[in-house]
Motif scaffolding. Structure first.
Motif, PDB file in Angstrom:
ATOM      1  N   LEU A 128     -36.636  23.403  27.320  1.00 31.31           N
ATOM      2  CA  LEU A 128     -37.857  24.111  26.923  1.00 31.31           C
ATOM      3  C   LEU A 128     -38.436  24.932  28.072  1.00 31.31           C
ATOM      4  N   LEU A 129     -37.997  24.648  29.304  1.00 35.16           N
ATOM      5  CA  LEU A 129     -38.490  25.381  30.469  1.00 35.16           C
ATOM      6  C   LEU A 129     -37.489  26.410  30.980  1.00 35.16           C
ATOM      7  N   ARG A 130     -36.363  26.583  30.290  1.00 34.48           N
ATOM      8  CA  ARG A 130     -35.326  27.522  30.718  1.00 34.48           C
ATOM      9  C   ARG A 130     -35.864  28.953  30.652  1.00 34.48           C
ATOM     10  N   LYS A 131     -35.688  29.698  31.741  1.00 34.16           N
ATOM     11  CA  LYS A 131     -36.179  31.079  31.808  1.00 34.16           C
ATOM     12  C   LYS A 131     -35.083  32.010  32.300  1.00 34.16           C
ATOM     13  N   GLY A 132     -35.287  33.284  32.047  1.00 35.94           N
ATOM     14  CA  GLY A 132     -34.335  34.277  32.513  1.00 35.94           C
ATOM     15  C   GLY A 132     -35.034  35.550  32.908  1.00 35.94           C
ATOM     16  N   ARG A 133     -34.368  36.348  33.767  1.00 38.49           N
ATOM     17  CA  ARG A 133     -34.845  37.682  34.113  1.00 38.49           C
ATOM     18  C   ARG A 133     -34.204  38.633  33.114  1.00 38.49           C
ATOM     19  N   VAL A 134     -35.031  39.397  32.422  1.00 41.52           N
ATOM     20  CA  VAL A 134     -34.554  40.287  31.367  1.00 41.52           C
ATOM     21  C   VAL A 134     -34.935  41.726  31.723  1.00 41.52           C
ATOM     22  N   ASP A 135     -33.940  42.596  31.651  1.00 43.86           N
ATOM     23  CA  ASP A 135     -34.100  44.011  31.980  1.00 43.86           C
ATOM     24  C   ASP A 135     -34.391  44.802  30.707  1.00 43.86           C
ATOM     25  N   PHE A 136     -35.570  45.457  30.712  1.00 40.13           N
ATOM     26  CA  PHE A 136     -35.963  46.324  29.592  1.00 40.13           C
ATOM     27  C   PHE A 136     -35.867  47.774  30.069  1.00 40.13           C
ATOM     28  N   SER A 137     -34.676  48.292  30.145  1.00 39.90           N
ATOM     29  CA  SER A 137     -34.439  49.680  30.591  1.00 39.90           C
ATOM     30  C   SER A 137     -35.096  49.969  31.932  1.00 39.90           C
ATOM     31  N   GLY A 138     -34.931  49.055  32.882  1.00 38.79           N
ATOM     32  CA  GLY A 138     -35.444  49.269  34.222  1.00 38.79           C
ATOM     33  C   GLY A 138     -36.666  48.441  34.576  1.00 38.79           C
ATOM     34  N   ILE A 139     -37.351  47.928  33.599  1.00 40.90           N
ATOM     35  CA  ILE A 139     -38.488  47.032  33.845  1.00 40.90           C
ATOM     36  C   ILE A 139     -37.986  45.611  33.634  1.00 40.90           C
ATOM     37  N   VAL A 140     -38.106  44.780  34.663  1.00 40.13           N
ATOM     38  CA  VAL A 140     -37.561  43.426  34.611  1.00 40.13           C
ATOM     39  C   VAL A 140     -38.712  42.429  34.541  1.00 40.13           C
ATOM     40  N   LYS A 141     -38.610  41.512  33.589  1.00 40.91           N
ATOM     41  CA  LYS A 141     -39.634  40.478  33.393  1.00 40.91           C
ATOM     42  C   LYS A 141     -38.968  39.118  33.287  1.00 40.91           C
ATOM     43  N   GLU A 142     -39.739  38.089  33.666  1.00 44.23           N
ATOM     44  CA  GLU A 142     -39.262  36.718  33.468  1.00 44.23           C
ATOM     45  C   GLU A 142     -39.657  36.296  32.056  1.00 44.23           C
ATOM     46  N   ILE A 143     -38.662  35.813  31.305  1.00 41.65           N
ATOM     47  CA  ILE A 143     -38.831  35.512  29.883  1.00 41.65           C
ATOM     48  C   ILE A 143     -38.384  34.080  29.601  1.00 41.65           C
ATOM     49  N   SER A 144     -39.100  33.418  28.716  1.00 41.63           N
ATOM     50  CA  SER A 144     -38.690  32.080  28.291  1.00 41.63           C
ATOM     51  C   SER A 144     -37.456  32.186  27.389  1.00 41.63           C
ATOM     52  N   LEU A 145     -36.463  31.361  27.672  1.00 45.12           N
ATOM     53  CA  LEU A 145     -35.244  31.313  26.847  1.00 45.12           C
ATOM     54  C   LEU A 145     -35.199  30.033  26.012  1.00 45.12           C
ATOM     55  N   LEU A 194     -30.694  36.314  19.774  1.00 42.72           N
ATOM     56  CA  LEU A 194     -29.677  37.137  20.420  1.00 42.72           C
ATOM     57  C   LEU A 194     -29.453  38.386  19.578  1.00 42.72           C
ATOM     58  N   LEU A 195     -29.000  39.440  20.250  1.00 47.63           N
ATOM     59  CA  LEU A 195     -28.746  40.715  19.587  1.00 47.63           C
ATOM     60  C   LEU A 195     -27.376  41.204  20.048  1.00 47.63           C
ATOM     61  N   GLY A 196     -26.565  41.681  19.124  1.00 48.26           N
ATOM     62  CA  GLY A 196     -25.255  42.210  19.491  1.00 48.26           C
ATOM     63  C   GLY A 196     -25.392  43.461  20.343  1.00 48.26           C
ATOM     64  N   PRO A 197     -24.406  43.754  21.204  1.00 48.87           N
ATOM     65  CA  PRO A 197     -24.500  44.913  22.097  1.00 48.87           C
ATOM     66  C   PRO A 197     -24.676  46.242  21.359  1.00 48.87           C
ATOM     67  N   GLY A 198     -23.976  46.436  20.265  1.00 48.15           N
ATOM     68  CA  GLY A 198     -24.094  47.689  19.520  1.00 48.15           C
ATOM     69  C   GLY A 198     -25.475  47.869  18.921  1.00 48.15           C
ATOM     70  N   GLU A 199     -25.983  46.789  18.353  1.00 46.09           N
ATOM     71  CA  GLU A 199     -27.311  46.829  17.755  1.00 46.09           C
ATOM     72  C   GLU A 199     -28.382  47.042  18.841  1.00 46.09           C
ATOM     73  N   ALA A 200     -28.198  46.399  19.997  1.00 41.48           N
ATOM     74  CA  ALA A 200     -29.144  46.553  21.107  1.00 41.48           C
ATOM     75  C   ALA A 200     -29.139  47.992  21.606  1.00 41.48           C
ATOM     76  N   GLU A 201     -27.959  48.576  21.805  1.00 44.92           N
ATOM     77  CA  GLU A 201     -27.881  49.957  22.281  1.00 44.92           C
ATOM     78  C   GLU A 201     -28.522  50.919  21.292  1.00 44.92           C
ATOM     79  N   ALA A 202     -28.321  50.691  19.985  1.00 49.71           N
ATOM     80  CA  ALA A 202     -28.942  51.554  18.970  1.00 49.71           C
ATOM     81  C   ALA A 202     -30.462  51.445  19.030  1.00 49.71           C
ATOM     82  N   SER A 203     -30.982  50.234  19.214  1.00 52.01           N
ATOM     83  CA  SER A 203     -32.433  50.042  19.308  1.00 52.01           C
ATOM     84  C   SER A 203     -32.991  50.712  20.557  1.00 52.01           C
ATOM     85  N   LEU A 204     -32.294  50.534  21.692  1.00 43.79           N
ATOM     86  CA  LEU A 204     -32.759  51.144  22.940  1.00 43.79           C
ATOM     87  C   LEU A 204     -32.743  52.660  22.838  1.00 43.79           C
ATOM     88  N   GLN A 205     -31.718  53.218  22.202  1.00 48.29           N
ATOM     89  CA  GLN A 205     -31.642  54.662  22.016  1.00 48.29           C
ATOM     90  C   GLN A 205     -32.809  55.157  21.170  1.00 48.29           C
TER      91      GLN A 205
END
Length: 81
Positions: free
Chosen positions: A19-36, A58-69
């Motif tokens: 419940l305390l697991r965290k990760g650094r997540v990159d949002f197109s250059g902005i990095v935040k610590e996020i609960s996993l 989780l999001l598939g790579p293709g779907e993630a790239e389409a959303s980011l675009q």
């Protein structure tokens, strides 16, 4: 308005308590610590949908790239206004 955005996990800080697991997540250059806590299967390099500091799924790579675009196109449109 609530908005969940995709980001890519770049680092995971393992903790004995899932419940305390965290990760650094990159949002197109902005990095935040996020609960996993809600995505215990997440690994470095995976894309996740994040809302209010929590990775929800989780999001598939293709779907993630389409959303980011789509986000980039929206930002460009707003800059032209």
């Amino acid at each position: 308005m609530c908005l969940a955005v995709p980001g890519r996990i770049t680092r995971i800080s393992d903790d004995n308590d899932p419940l305390l697991r965290k990760g650094r997540v990159d949002f197109s250059g902005i990095v935040k610590e996020i609960s996993l806590a809600y995505v215990p299967e997440a690994q470095i390099g995976d894309y996740v949908i994040v809302h209010a500091g929590f990775a929800l799924s989780l999001l598939g790579p293709g779907e993630a790239e389409a959303s980011l675009q789509a986000f980039h196109e929206l930002a460009e449109f707003q800059d032209k206004q």
